[in-house]
Design a protein around this motif. Structure first.
Motif, PDB file in Angstrom:
ATOM      1  N   THR A  47       7.457  11.326   3.748  1.00  0.00           N
ATOM      2  CA  THR A  47       7.267  10.102   2.964  1.00  0.00           C
ATOM      3  C   THR A  47       5.867   9.557   3.179  1.00  0.00           C
ATOM      4  O   THR A  47       5.196   9.137   2.229  1.00  0.00           O
ATOM      5  N   GLU A  50       3.319  11.775   1.289  1.00  0.00           N
ATOM      6  CA  GLU A  50       3.381  11.518  -0.147  1.00  0.00           C
ATOM      7  C   GLU A  50       2.754  10.170  -0.499  1.00  0.00           C
ATOM      8  O   GLU A  50       2.029  10.058  -1.488  1.00  0.00           O
ATOM      9  N   ALA A  51       3.025   9.149   0.305  1.00  0.00           N
ATOM     10  CA  ALA A  51       2.445   7.827   0.047  1.00  0.00           C
ATOM     11  C   ALA A  51       0.926   7.864   0.205  1.00  0.00           C
ATOM     12  O   ALA A  51       0.194   7.262  -0.594  1.00  0.00           O
ATOM     13  N   SER A  53      -1.010  10.455  -0.219  1.00  0.00           N
ATOM     14  CA  SER A  53      -1.533  11.208  -1.352  1.00  0.00           C
ATOM     15  C   SER A  53      -1.593  10.334  -2.603  1.00  0.00           C
ATOM     16  O   SER A  53      -2.599  10.324  -3.318  1.00  0.00           O
ATOM     17  N   ASP A  54      -0.522   9.586  -2.855  1.00  0.00           N
ATOM     18  CA  ASP A  54      -0.511   8.680  -4.001  1.00  0.00           C
ATOM     19  C   ASP A  54      -1.605   7.633  -3.883  1.00  0.00           C
ATOM     20  O   ASP A  54      -2.283   7.313  -4.858  1.00  0.00           O
ATOM     21  N   PHE A  55      -1.783   7.093  -2.691  1.00  0.00           N
ATOM     22  CA  PHE A  55      -2.826   6.092  -2.451  1.00  0.00           C
ATOM     23  C   PHE A  55      -4.208   6.670  -2.751  1.00  0.00           C
ATOM     24  O   PHE A  55      -5.021   6.046  -3.438  1.00  0.00           O
ATOM     25  N   LYS A  57      -5.000   9.205  -4.663  1.00  0.00           N
ATOM     26  CA  LYS A  57      -5.152   9.445  -6.096  1.00  0.00           C
ATOM     27  C   LYS A  57      -5.423   8.143  -6.836  1.00  0.00           C
ATOM     28  O   LYS A  57      -6.268   8.089  -7.728  1.00  0.00           O
ATOM     29  N   GLN A  58      -4.709   7.099  -6.446  1.00  0.00           N
ATOM     30  CA  GLN A  58      -4.857   5.813  -7.113  1.00  0.00           C
ATOM     31  C   GLN A  58      -6.242   5.213  -6.887  1.00  0.00           C
ATOM     32  O   GLN A  58      -6.802   4.591  -7.776  1.00  0.00           O
ATOM     33  N   GLU A  60      -9.057   6.934  -5.857  1.00  0.00           N
ATOM     34  CA  GLU A  60     -10.103   7.962  -5.804  1.00  0.00           C
ATOM     35  C   GLU A  60     -11.426   7.431  -6.351  1.00  0.00           C
ATOM     36  O   GLU A  60     -12.484   7.635  -5.763  1.00  0.00           O
TER      37      GLU A  60
END
Length: 86
Positions: A47, A50-51, A53-55, A57-58, A60
């Motif tokens: 978790t 994944e969090a 990675s999302d951060f 990407k958001q 970048e």
């Protein structure tokens, strides 16, 4: 690997449920509890990854602007493919 003994207090219903689940799985109570903890730790770790990675990407674009990087490049990558060259 060395084992550490833990003493855990739970209500009787929880203890009976744990005994039944261990029996259904064909493992000892110790192994059943150990598997639960390892699974839980793995899920938490996944978790987090994944969090993160999302951060990334958001945000970048923010990192690219702040550190002068092209989007899609990491700070350690170099156009020539050689570390430390520019």
């Amino acid at each position: 690997m060395a084992k550490t003994q833990l003493n855990v207090r739970v209500d009787e219903a929880t203890a009976e449920a744990a005994r039944e689940r261990a029996l259904q799985r064909g493992v000892s109570m110790n192994r059943y509890i150990e598997e639960l903890v390892l699974k839980d730790a793995g899920e938490v770790g996944q978790t987090f990854v994944e969090a993160a990675s999302d951060f990334m990407k958001q945000y970048e674009r923010v990192f690219a602007e702040e550190f002068g990087l092209e989007q899609g490049r990491t700070p350690l990558s170099h156009p020539e493919g050689q570390p430390g060259t520019t």
